[in-house]
Scaffold this active site. Structure first.
Site, PDB file in Angstrom:
ATOM      1  N   GLU A   1       0.831  -1.216   0.000  1.00 33.40           N
ATOM      2  CA  GLU A   1       0.000   0.000   0.000  1.00 33.40           C
ATOM      3  C   GLU A   1       0.860   1.259   0.000  1.00 33.40           C
ATOM      4  O   GLU A   1       1.708   1.445   0.881  1.00 33.40           O
ATOM      5  CB  GLU A   1      -0.919   0.001   1.234  1.00 33.40           C
TER       6      GLU A   1
ATOM      7  N   LYS B   1      -6.721  -0.516  11.819  1.00 37.56           N
ATOM      8  CA  LYS B   1      -6.235  -0.988  10.511  1.00 37.56           C
ATOM      9  C   LYS B   1      -4.991  -0.203  10.128  1.00 37.56           C
ATOM     10  O   LYS B   1      -3.998  -0.755   9.641  1.00 37.56           O
ATOM     11  CB  LYS B   1      -7.345  -0.819   9.464  1.00 37.56           C
TER      12      LYS B   1
ATOM     13  N   ASP C   1       4.310 -14.108  11.547  1.00 36.44           N
ATOM     14  CA  ASP C   1       2.965 -14.447  11.095  1.00 36.44           C
ATOM     15  C   ASP C   1       2.036 -13.253  11.349  1.00 36.44           C
ATOM     16  O   ASP C   1       1.565 -13.051  12.461  1.00 36.44           O
ATOM     17  CB  ASP C   1       2.518 -15.693  11.883  1.00 36.44           C
TER      18      ASP C   1
ATOM     19  N   HIS D   1      -1.919  10.575   0.261  1.00 35.04           N
ATOM     20  CA  HIS D   1      -2.278   9.325  -0.407  1.00 35.04           C
ATOM     21  C   HIS D   1      -2.264   9.471  -1.905  1.00 35.04           C
ATOM     22  O   HIS D   1      -1.722   8.645  -2.626  1.00 35.04           O
ATOM     23  CB  HIS D   1      -3.706   8.935   0.018  1.00 35.04           C
TER      24      HIS D   1
HETATM   25  C1  MEV Z   1      -5.320   3.605   5.321  1.00 35.97           C
HETATM   26  O1  MEV Z   1      -4.754   2.398   4.904  1.00 35.97           O
HETATM   27  C2  MEV Z   1      -5.227   3.757   6.817  1.00 35.97           C
HETATM   28  C3  MEV Z   1      -5.948   4.956   7.402  1.00 35.97           C
HETATM   29  O2  MEV Z   1      -7.318   4.954   6.986  1.00 35.97           O
HETATM   30  C4  MEV Z   1      -5.850   4.831   8.895  1.00 35.97           C
HETATM   31  C5  MEV Z   1      -6.702   5.809   9.676  1.00 35.97           C
HETATM   32  O3  MEV Z   1      -7.728   6.282   9.152  1.00 35.97           O
HETATM   33  O4  MEV Z   1      -6.352   6.050  10.845  1.00 35.97           O
HETATM   34  C6  MEV Z   1      -5.347   6.237   6.920  1.00 35.97           C
END
Ligand code: MEV
Length: 444
Positions: free
Chosen positions: A87, A282, A298, A395
């Protein structure tokens, strides 16, 4: 429509036969697919064979980039951290956070505990008080019967820490567990734990069968399964950063008070709102997984444990927390993490060996500290963007490269686009349109 075929004994075919079969049955006899798969094989056949043998039915390699995030100061030592991830923006965000904290004392990390847990799950019919007595009588036997299996681990300072009988029959009729705790030193310990558990099961069967104080029905046990738990709430690492609040926005036009207020609100929302908590965590695992993969551990186990831990009080919550007191901003992560630096892929995968060298060959404790810190840094970076510029700016800059690569842009064209979109918003449409225009006009 192509008729997809079924095969028996696929695993017995050699690699070439497997590829031929796939091409014949699923890829319209397109022979060029063979070259394509081969183009991803390693040039050294021995190295390729090593990769082939990690799993079953290997036909090629699946590349994901290995990047590095330099300037990670953790407990006063500076690391250049390897990260394997597909990513865009993740490595950049980690590196940016690492640099941000470098001159503010860096990260302070410590391993709180390293205990792993496994269970023999079994069904038994009888009076529970008799099972308790049986267990008290025979407990030592379980340790004796596993002495051979645990000898090496004990030499390294680890082994079985405890063994308990647990009554779960209120949840499922006749369901009990032997719950064992382990110290597996620098190994993740899955094989060790599972082997010991299977021996416990055998001892349980044998000892019950030979216990003449029990009725015939009580001498029998149904072993349901023996397996370690990937939930490791007693294998915990913590990492934190802190600084004066005014240091947080130095060099920007945002007030430190506003930044701190929004940052705290963002963390609080992730504490109370599972929808946000999931994305928040995430993002943490964007960083953690990348290090876990690069170091041959893992990531499914590490993530599964973290998510269960995040929901330990019944609601899924943020794994990070923040506090502002007396003008000091403190931000930390506390996360379970069962990592190993010996065994598994750690000494086999050439890239993993490289990752360990790059990190100065850490032991499991040090690797846990590094990995949790990258998770914290990742979360700090994400929250900082979210409460200031918004996430899309960074991003989409990285995404620009993905779009340009899809379009087959040359290096010159890429340079041109980076300049061009320095001040413009990146969108797929805008990039494609401009790309078509410059190609048509041959201006770059
Ligand atoms: C993107 O992979 C992860 C984010 O969405 C994490 C977050 O919102 O804290 C940028």
């Amino acid at each position: 429509m192509m008729e997809n075929k079924i095969i028996k004994g696929f695993s017995k075919l050699n690699k070439e036969e497997k590829i031929n079969w796939i091409i014949e049955n699923y890829l319209d006899n397109d022979e060029s697919q063979k070259d394509f798969l081969q183009s991803y094989w390693h040039q050294d056949p021995k190295t390729q064979q090593l990769h082939d043998e990690f799993i079953e039915n290997t036909i090629s390699n699946f590349y994901i980039p290995l990047g590095v995030a330099p300037n990670f100061k953790i407990n006063d030592k500076v690391y250049c951290v390897p990260m394997a991830i597909e990513e865009s923006s993740v490595v950049a965000a980690s590196a940016k956070s690492a640099s941000f904290w470098l001159n503010k004392g860096g990260f302070k990390a410590n391993v709180v505990s390293m205990i792993k847990i496994g269970h023999v799950h079994f069904a038994w019919h009888g009076d529970y008080s008799k099972l308790i007595k049986f267990f008290e009588r025979t407990k030592e036997r379980f340790f004796e019967d596993t002495e051979n299996l645990t000898a090496n681990m004990r030499k390294r300072g680890g082994g079985i820490l405890s063994l308990e009988l647990i009554n779960k029959s209120d949840l499922e009729p006749n369901y009990y567990q032997l719950m064992a705790k382990f110290d597996t030193c620098d190994s993740m310990g899955a094989n060790f734990i599972n082997s010991v558990l299977e021996q416990f099961a055998q001892t349980l069967k044998d000892e019950l069968a030979n216990d003449s104080s029990l009725y015939e029905a009580e001498q029998k046990v149904q072993i349901i399964m023996c397996i370690l738990s990937n939930y490791t709430p007693e294998c915990i690492v913590r990492s934190e950063v802190s600084c004066k609040i005014e240091e947080l926005t130095q060099g920007t036009d945002m007030s430190a008070e506003l930044f701190v207020e929004k940052f705290q609100q963002a963390v609080h929302i992730a504490q109370i709102e599972p929808y946000r908590a999931t994305t928040h965590n995430k993002g943490i695992y964007n960083g953690i997984d990348a290090v876990v993969i690069a170091t041959g551990n893992d990531f499914r186990a590490v993530e599964a444990s973290g998510h269960t831990y995040a929901a330990r009080d019944g609601q899924y919550r943020s794994l990070t927390d923040v506090e502002v007191k007396d003008g000091i901003f403190k931000f930390w992560i506390e996360v379970p993490m069962a990592l190993g630096t010996v065994g598994g892929l750690t000494k086999l995968h050439p890239m993993v060996k490289f990752a360990y060298q790059l990190l100065g060959n850490p032991n499991a404790t040090e690797l846990m500290q590094i990995t949790a810190t990258v998770g914290l840094a990742q979360n700090f970076g994400a929250l900082r963007s979210l409460v200031t510029t918004g996430i899309q700016k960074g991003h989409m800059k990285m995404h620009l490269f993905n779009i340009l690569n899809q379009l087959g842009a040359t290096d010159e064209e890429k340079k041109f686009f980076v300049e061009e979109f320095k001040t413009k918003t990146v969108s797929h449409k805008a990039v494609v349109e401009l790309f078509e225009k410059i190609r048509a006009e041959k201006t770059v």
